[in-house]
Write an enzyme that holds these catalytic residues in place. Sequence first.
Site, PDB file in Angstrom:
ATOM      1  N   ASP A  75     -57.159  38.429 -50.876  1.00 20.80           N
ATOM      2  CA  ASP A  75     -56.334  37.265 -51.138  1.00 20.80           C
ATOM      3  C   ASP A  75     -57.584  36.369 -51.310  1.00 20.80           C
ATOM      4  OD1 ASP A  75     -57.524  36.814 -48.411  1.00 20.80           O
ATOM      5  OD2 ASP A  75     -55.275  36.261 -48.184  1.00 20.80           O
ATOM      6  N   ASN A 134     -48.898  31.379 -38.342  1.00 19.49           N
ATOM      7  CA  ASN A 134     -47.068  31.310 -39.599  1.00 19.49           C
ATOM      8  C   ASN A 134     -46.738  32.204 -39.870  1.00 19.49           C
ATOM      9  OD1 ASN A 134     -48.476  31.520 -41.463  1.00 19.49           O
ATOM     10  ND2 ASN A 134     -48.294  29.149 -41.803  1.00 19.49           N
ATOM     11  N   HIS A 136     -47.613  34.315 -41.920  1.00 18.76           N
ATOM     12  CA  HIS A 136     -48.637  34.477 -43.913  1.00 18.76           C
ATOM     13  C   HIS A 136     -48.667  36.121 -43.220  1.00 18.76           C
ATOM     14  CE1 HIS A 136     -52.421  32.377 -43.656  1.00 18.76           C
ATOM     15  NE2 HIS A 136     -52.788  33.291 -42.520  1.00 18.76           N
ATOM     16  N   GLU A 141     -47.225  32.034 -47.332  1.00 19.25           N
ATOM     17  CA  GLU A 141     -47.642  31.377 -46.786  1.00 19.25           C
ATOM     18  C   GLU A 141     -45.393  31.148 -46.057  1.00 19.25           C
ATOM     19  OE1 GLU A 141     -49.811  30.480 -44.684  1.00 19.25           O
ATOM     20  OE2 GLU A 141     -50.524  29.546 -45.901  1.00 19.25           O
TER      21      GLU A 141
HETATM   22  P1  PGA Z   1     -57.062  35.600 -38.672  1.00 22.40           P
HETATM   23  O1  PGA Z   1     -56.267  35.495 -39.236  1.00 22.40           O
HETATM   24  O2  PGA Z   1     -57.621  37.222 -38.742  1.00 22.40           O
HETATM   25  O3  PGA Z   1     -58.583  34.854 -38.490  1.00 22.40           O
HETATM   26  O4  PGA Z   1     -56.680  36.111 -36.805  1.00 22.40           O
HETATM   27  C1  PGA Z   1     -55.300  36.420 -40.399  1.00 22.40           C
HETATM   28  C2  PGA Z   1     -54.537  35.864 -41.416  1.00 22.40           C
HETATM   29  O5  PGA Z   1     -54.433  34.660 -40.974  1.00 22.40           O
HETATM   30  O6  PGA Z   1     -53.888  36.385 -41.539  1.00 22.40           O
END
Ligand code: PGA
Length: 248
Positions: A75, A134, A136, A141
């Site tokens: 992404d 959350n 995702h 999302e």
């Molecule tokens: P993080 O993010 O590795 O910084 O915890 C993971 C994500 O939000 O997909």
Amino acid sequence: MPKCKTYLVQVIIARDYRHLSETAAGVVAGAVIAKPQLALCLPTGNTPKGLYRELIRLYREKRIDFSRVSFFNLDEYLGLRADHTQSFRAYLWREFLNYVNVRRANVYAPDENYEETIRRAGSIDLLISGIGTNGHIAFNEPGSSKTSRTRIVELAQSTLQGMRQHFAPGELPTEAITVGIGTVLEARRVLLLASGHNKADVFARALTERPSSELPASFLQNHPNVTAIADEDAARVYKDISHERIQT
Ligand code: PGA
């Protein structure tokens, strides 16, 4: 809606973050050795930093060769220049690609032709993702459909909240481009990484609740070849649930 198969996700519980990173690097190295022209889709964030350090180490020890591997970003924020320190393209070069024998022409970031680019590469062999608190995966999302493809999305408030500290006022991107859940589910193999207490609830829910758009990571249960690697902190709730299931 047609009935959809669910599969048991293979879960590896790592002693700590270092063990998680080494285990994940072992999976990547094995995949590259088995298929030198691997199409590899990679995440950003805090979770995979140890994996990238470990892959650099394996490369320096001449145990892995990336010269024929294709790299796909999961992404990217919209509206940021590629060289902005917070862009995911900059992240991937800074944390990993600058230190291994990657060919620049083999590195791709999402754009409007991404699905076609992936298709031409023979589809993704190994897709690695973290998980948001959350639920995702990539920037899919809550509310994302299981059949979603690469597209522009609005970032959830909870995601924006976590990003604020990294951006100057007025610079905060509110949209991103991300591979879709459908894109993720078409990868031949998926590696899900989770580290830390703050992922314990969502990790357990993603692997044990009925798959739904409310928790996009739960759709990984519909993929036949997912390995989830969690450190002890992130696996705490999952372990409790599995233990209860075994007892009853
Ligand atoms: P993080 O993010 O590795 O910084 O915890 C993971 C994500 O939000 O997909």
